[in-house]
Scaffold this motif. Structure first.
Motif, PDB file in Angstrom:
ATOM      1  N   ASN A  88      12.796 -23.978  44.233  1.00 55.44           N
ATOM      2  CA  ASN A  88      11.411 -23.677  44.569  1.00 55.44           C
ATOM      3  C   ASN A  88      11.007 -22.290  44.084  1.00 55.44           C
TER       4      ASN A  88
ATOM      5  N   THR B  91      11.717 -22.742  53.197  1.00 53.75           N
ATOM      6  CA  THR B  91      12.320 -24.013  52.829  1.00 53.75           C
ATOM      7  C   THR B  91      12.903 -24.645  54.098  1.00 53.75           C
TER       8      THR B  91
ATOM      9  N   GLU C  45      13.188 -18.588  49.846  1.00 57.06           N
ATOM     10  CA  GLU C  45      11.921 -18.927  49.187  1.00 57.06           C
ATOM     11  C   GLU C  45      10.771 -18.076  49.718  1.00 57.06           C
TER      12      GLU C  45
END
Length: 345
Positions: A254, A197, A206
């Motif tokens: 995410n 990210t 993420e």
């Protein structure tokens, strides 16, 4: 195995010089990509070579050829965009079959060569190794901080690389989301669109969770491949206490989307709800303890409430049963989550 080592750097020419000297001596990398994230003084080949001479190296880095036998790429951003952007940019330029993301202020151990030899010819999406934490070493211990050490013990991994079971993955995924304790298959990263990210801190959350949610073959070894250095007196990401930490919810959002996709592909991935909730709550509690102002704490409470509501959105309906089951089968986690869920009410 052809290894690309990707190194984001920000105002750390000494650490970068030390790492390049290590890589020159170890000869483990086929490609090294230096990603300068807009350092105040560019971490150029000349600056890093000069720093190696100041460190008193018998054979300092050569400004024209600091890593004989390796393809060396220097990239620089016009301004600081965060380590996530630097890592993603480096990954786009990687040519090796496998990738190691490493930080300029950390140190490789001599065992990294054995780790790579052990992995040669093996098929895997990513391979994970242990590390020493400098804070543990200062106390006379070895290995990572708790609770990471316990997660490794629970996974039951030996000294040689072995395929991680589903149960083992449910333990290892709880380890802090570090970028430098894994060797990635570059084809896997690209096929699954796994990236960091692009936020100031927590950019590797993420990346870490996307790997566990997407991988079919994970290898792990208890061998120690690096030493993670943390110095409370320096401006490392670990020491940041400002409001930029609240952008962690971009990474968590995410991950939640990746979770929904993973469960759609394989219902067994729903088992990761328990460790993900534990990881998330532990991280948010840690952030709460790091923030340095009442305004930031208030913002964290509000952002956390919004995020927990987003988890219950219709587009993420697949998560609801998994989260409910995780709270039912883990009373300790449910008690831990209760104050956070109340804040979201």
């Amino acid at each position: 195995m052809k290894l690309s080592v990707i190194v984001p750097v920000l105002n750390e020419p000494r650490g970068l010089a030390r790492l390049l000297l290590q890589l020159r001596e170890m000869q483990i990398a086929d490609q090294v990509i230096i990603c300068d994230d807009g350092s105040d003084i560019p971490c150029s080949p000349a600056l890093v070579a000069d720093m190696s001479r100041r460190m008193g190296e018998v054979i300092p880095l050569d400004v024209h050829d600091p890593l004989p036998g390796s393809d060396l790429v220097w990239l620089r951003s016009d301004r600081s965009r965060g380590a996530g952007h630097a890592r993603n940019r480096g990954a786009e330029r990687a040519k090796g079959s496998h990738v190691l993301f490493f930080d300029a202020d950390d140190v490789l151990t001599p065992e990294i060569g054995e780790i790579l030899d052990d992995l040669a010819g093996r098929k895997f999406d990513f391979a994970m190794f242990r590390h020493h934490d400098s804070r543990v070493l200062k106390r006379g211990g070895t290995g990572p901080l708790e609770p990471d050490a316990s997660y490794w013990a629970a996974a039951g991994i030996g000294e040689r690389f072995e395929t991680v079971s589903h149960e083992g993955a449910l333990s290892l995924c709880r380890v802090a989301a570090y970028p430098w304790n894994k060797i990635w298959n570059r084809s896997f990263l690209r096929r699954e669109s796994i990236h960091c990210t692009e936020i100031p801190v927590h950019n590797d959350v993420e990346h870490h969770w996307s790997g566990f949610l997407s991988a079919r073959t994970i290898l792990a070894s208890r061998q120690v491949g690096c030493i993670h250095h943390v110095d409370a007196g320096r401006s490392q990401l670990t020491n940041r206490r400002g409001i930029d930490r609240l952008r962690v919810f971009e990474a968590l959002d995410n991950v939640a989307d990746r979770f929904v996709h993973a469960v759609g592909q394989d219902v067994q991935r729903a088992d990761f709800a328990d460790p993900f909730l534990e990881f998330m709550l532990r991280l948010l509690r840690w952030i709460r303890g790091q923030l340095d102002s009442a305004t930031a704490l208030s913002r964290l409470t509000a952002e956390q409430a919004l995020f927990l509501r987003r988890l219950a959105a219709p587009s993420r309906a697949a998560l609801a049963p998994a989260i409910e089951l995780a709270l039912l089968r883990n009373p300790t986690l449910a008690r831990w989550a209760a104050p956070e869920l109340e804040r979201a009410a």
